[in-house]
Design a protein around this motif. Structure first.
Motif: not given
Length: 282
Positions: A132, A145, A149, A226
Motif C-alpha cells: 500500500i 483501488a 497501491i 484492496v
C-alpha cells in the motif's frame, strides 16, 4: 522503479534499481523504504534517478533485505485460487477469506527460513504481495483501488499446516512463526508492473516444479481485495497484502512432501524477480 534494501538485518540501505539493472542509493532522500517514503517520496526518487543525482552502489555479495521496512500489518487472503481451494478440499469462497500474519515474519528473499520446533507440516506458498502507498479507508469501489497501491513484490506465505488446521482452527498459529514471510527481492512500482492480473507465478522445491499459476485465475482480483479490506480496516502506506496462492502446495500433493531441513525453495513472478530460501530447523 525497483526499490530494494541492501545490508545486514537492521542496517539496510534504501536503494533503487533502474531499467538497465544498475543500483543507486536512496540514502540522500530517505532513511528507509517505509510507509512515509512510499506515501510521499516515490516521485522524488523517480525524478532524482532520471536526473542522475543518485550515487551508484554495487550490491554484489551484499544481503538483500525485504524491500519494505517493517510493515504495520500483513493481511493475507486464503483460498483465492480455485485450484488451490479444490486441492485442499475446501469450499470455493464466496467472499475473501482474511487472516493476519505477524509483521515480524517478514524477512529478506534469500534469508534462511526456520522450521518451527515441533513442526512436521511446514509448507510453501508463492504469492503476489501488494504494498500500500496511500491510505485506503472505506474506498467507494474497486475502481479507485489502484490509486492506493505503491507496488508489488514476491511473497512466500510459509505455513505450518498442523498448527494452522489441527490445533485450534486459528490460522494465525500456522502463519506467524518466525521468518515465515520472505519478501522481495524488490518492490516494483505499480506503474512498471501494469496489470497485476497478468503475472505468472511459479515455485520449485529442490529444483522440482511445484506451483505454476497465473494471477488472472484469482477468485478475487487485486483491486477488489484492496477495496474489500478497506471496508473493515484502514490500510496504511507500507502495509502488505498477500493475495493467495495457486495449486501445488505440499498439503495438496500426493504424499504431502512437507519441507525438511536443507530443502531449498525458489519462487518466481513475472517482472518481480526471484527468491530462494534454505529451510533449517529452529
Amino acid at each position: 522503479m525497483k526499490l530494494l534494501r541492501i545490508g545486514a538485518p537492521g542496517e539496510e540501505i534504501p536503494a533503487v534499481r533502474d531499467a538497465n539493472g544498475d543500483t543507486y542509493s536512496l540514502a540522500g532522500l530517505t532513511r528507509d523504504i517505509d510507509g512515509n517514503f512510499l506515501a510521499t517520496g516515490l516521485d522524488r526518487a523517480r525524478a532524482a534517478l532520471a536526473a542522475g543525482e543518485l550515487h551508484p552502489i554495487d550490491p554484489a555479495g551484499l544481503r538483500i533485505g525485504p524491500p519494505v521496512a517493517r510493515p504495520g500489518k500483513v493481511v493475507c487472503v486464503g483460498l483465492n485460487y480455485r485450484d488451490h481451494a479444490e486441492e485442499t478440499g475446501a469450499a470455493v469462497p464466496t467472499r475473501p477469506v482474511v487472516f493476519m500474519k505477524d509483521p515480524a515474519t517478514v524477512v529478506g528473499p534469500y534469508d534462511r527460513v526456520l522450521i518451527p520446533r515441533g513442526s512436521v507440516k511446514t509448507d510453501w506458498e508463492v504469492e503476489l504481495a501488494v504494498v500500500i502507498g496511500r491510505q485506503a479507508r472505506y474506498l467507494a469501489d474497486s475502481g479507485v483501488a489502484a490509486e492506493h497501491i505503491a507496488g508489488y513484490a514476491i511473497s512466500n506465505d510459509v505455513s505450518e499446516r498442523r498448527f494452522q488446521l489441527e490445533y485450534s482452527g486459528q490460522w494465525d498459529l500456522g502463519k506467524s512463526c518466525e521468518t515465515f514471510n520472505p519478501l522481495g527481492p524488490w518492490l516494483v512500482t505499480a506503474d512498471e508492473v501494469g496489470d497485476p492480473q497478468d503475472l505468472g507465478l511459479r515455485l520449485a522445491v529442490n529444483g522440482v516444479p511445484r506451483q505454476d499459476g497465473h494471477t488472472r485465475n484469482m477468485i478475487f482480483d487485486v483491486h477488489h481485495l484492496v477495496w474489500y479490506l478497506s471496508q473493515f480496516m484502514v490500510l496504511n502506506p507500507g502495509d502488505v497484502i498477500n493475495t493467495g496462492t495457486p495449486a501445488g502446495v505440499a498439503l495438496g500433493l500426493p504424499g504431502n512432501p512437507y519441507l525438511r531441513e536443507g530443502d531449498a525453495v525458489e519462487l518466481f513472478i513475472d517482472g518481480l524477480g526471484t527468491q530462494r530460501q534454505t529451510f533449517v530447523n529452529a
